[in-house]
Design a protein around this motif. Structure first.
Motif, PDB file in Angstrom:
ATOM      1  N   LEU A  57     -16.563  18.642 -31.056  1.00  0.00           N
ATOM      2  CA  LEU A  57     -16.619  19.479 -29.858  1.00  0.00           C
ATOM      3  C   LEU A  57     -16.378  20.953 -30.155  1.00  0.00           C
ATOM      4  O   LEU A  57     -16.690  21.805 -29.329  1.00  0.00           O
ATOM      5  CB  LEU A  57     -15.564  19.019 -28.839  1.00  0.00           C
ATOM      6  N   ALA A  58     -15.790  21.257 -31.288  1.00  0.00           N
ATOM      7  CA  ALA A  58     -15.328  22.632 -31.528  1.00  0.00           C
ATOM      8  C   ALA A  58     -15.999  23.256 -32.739  1.00  0.00           C
ATOM      9  O   ALA A  58     -15.364  23.602 -33.713  1.00  0.00           O
ATOM     10  CB  ALA A  58     -13.814  22.640 -31.712  1.00  0.00           C
ATOM     11  N   MET A  59     -17.320  23.381 -32.675  1.00  0.00           N
ATOM     12  CA  MET A  59     -18.063  23.976 -33.779  1.00  0.00           C
ATOM     13  C   MET A  59     -18.530  25.387 -33.444  1.00  0.00           C
ATOM     14  O   MET A  59     -18.751  25.703 -32.271  1.00  0.00           O
ATOM     15  CB  MET A  59     -19.292  23.123 -34.117  1.00  0.00           C
ATOM     16  N   PRO A  60     -18.705  26.243 -34.455  1.00  0.00           N
ATOM     17  CA  PRO A  60     -19.283  27.567 -34.205  1.00  0.00           C
ATOM     18  C   PRO A  60     -20.670  27.442 -33.580  1.00  0.00           C
ATOM     19  O   PRO A  60     -21.443  26.557 -33.928  1.00  0.00           O
ATOM     20  CB  PRO A  60     -19.379  28.172 -35.619  1.00  0.00           C
ATOM     21  N   GLY A  61     -20.949  28.306 -32.612  1.00  0.00           N
ATOM     22  CA  GLY A  61     -22.280  28.322 -32.001  1.00  0.00           C
ATOM     23  C   GLY A  61     -22.339  27.686 -30.632  1.00  0.00           C
ATOM     24  O   GLY A  61     -23.349  27.779 -29.947  1.00  0.00           O
ATOM     25  N   THR A  62     -21.251  27.054 -30.212  1.00  0.00           N
ATOM     26  CA  THR A  62     -21.232  26.453 -28.882  1.00  0.00           C
ATOM     27  C   THR A  62     -19.796  26.311 -28.441  1.00  0.00           C
ATOM     28  O   THR A  62     -18.872  26.421 -29.241  1.00  0.00           O
ATOM     29  CB  THR A  62     -21.922  25.082 -28.871  1.00  0.00           C
ATOM     30  N   SER A  63     -19.602  26.075 -27.139  1.00  0.00           N
ATOM     31  CA  SER A  63     -18.253  25.926 -26.602  1.00  0.00           C
ATOM     32  C   SER A  63     -18.084  24.541 -26.000  1.00  0.00           C
ATOM     33  O   SER A  63     -18.642  24.234 -24.954  1.00  0.00           O
ATOM     34  CB  SER A  63     -17.986  26.984 -25.517  1.00  0.00           C
ATOM     35  N   GLY A  64     -17.339  23.705 -26.718  1.00  0.00           N
ATOM     36  CA  GLY A  64     -16.993  22.414 -26.168  1.00  0.00           C
ATOM     37  C   GLY A  64     -18.153  21.572 -25.712  1.00  0.00           C
ATOM     38  O   GLY A  64     -19.122  21.342 -26.442  1.00  0.00           O
TER      39      GLY A  64
END
Length: 218
Positions: A57-64
């Motif tokens: 859920l917590a990757m660079p490029g997106t929020s949750g």
């Protein structure tokens, strides 16, 4: 032909551990690794018939949960299980409402992760032990989730970029389409979400819990 799994996690050690677990299965799959949201999305474009995606859920490029919403809209036939450091029942509930096939806690043992994979491959919904998703208690959030489900993949993509603070011109550049088309998409998104402005759309997403700062720290 071996199954294809996509492992999307920005932590190399955990991503590697998941990959090793998958390769130890009785029928070792082809594993495609992704270290950020863009590479995760590209992996599904390259492997549209993937048998399973494990999505942090917590990757660079997106929020949750916004990343989940986008990938579910673009690839409805690919099962996507969330892998997360949070076991908040509210987050689990919302992930399932947005189309997740399961939810695996990062604190799970190797045997639990293997059991989760096996259950998901049988078409079952897997949840961590002791975690029971409930009914969305906030009627406003429940209505928002239903509205999000009406967005097209392109509208979902535009909404995700609005959440990142991008301007129409920037979104048009990233998607390779005209700014006028982006304006039309934004108008449609606002109408479907029943809000009057971009700011209100982003505020609505924050109510859904798309920005999981606690999860990002894990």
């Amino acid at each position: 032909m071996s199954p294809v799994f996509v492992v999307a996690d920005d932590h190399p050690l955990f991503r590697g551990a998941l990959t090793e677990i998958l390769r130890s299965l009785p029928e070792p799959p082809t594993v495609v690794e992704a270290e950020d949201f863009d590479s995760a999305a590209a992996a599904l474009v390259a492997h549209p018939e993937a048998d399973l995606m494990l999505l942090d859920l917590a990757m660079p490029g997106t929020s949750g949960l916004s990343g989940l919403a986008l990938l579910r809209a673009e690839h409805p036939g690919v099962p996507i299980a969330i892998v997360s450091g949070t076991e908040d029942p509210a987050v689990v509930t919302r992930a399932l409402e947005l189309g997740a096939s399961g939810f695996i806690a990062k604190s799970s043992s190797l045997d639990e992760i293997r059991a989760a994979i096996a259950a998901l491959m049988r078409g079952e919904v897997y949840l961590p032990k002791g975690v029971t998703p409930g009914v969305e208690r906030d009627p406003e959030v429940g209505a928002l989730i239903e509205r999000l489900k009406t967005l097209t993949p392109q509208q979902t993509r535009v909404l995700t970029m609005l959440g990142r603070g991008l301007l129409n011109k920037q979104i048009a550049y990233e998607l390779g389409i005209s700014e006028a088309t982006i304006k039309a998409h934004v108008s449609a998104v606002l109408q479907k979400l029943d809000v009057d402005s971009r700011t209100q759309a982003v505020i609505s997403l924050s109510k859904l819990g798309l920005d999981l700062d606690a999860a990002r720290a894990v």
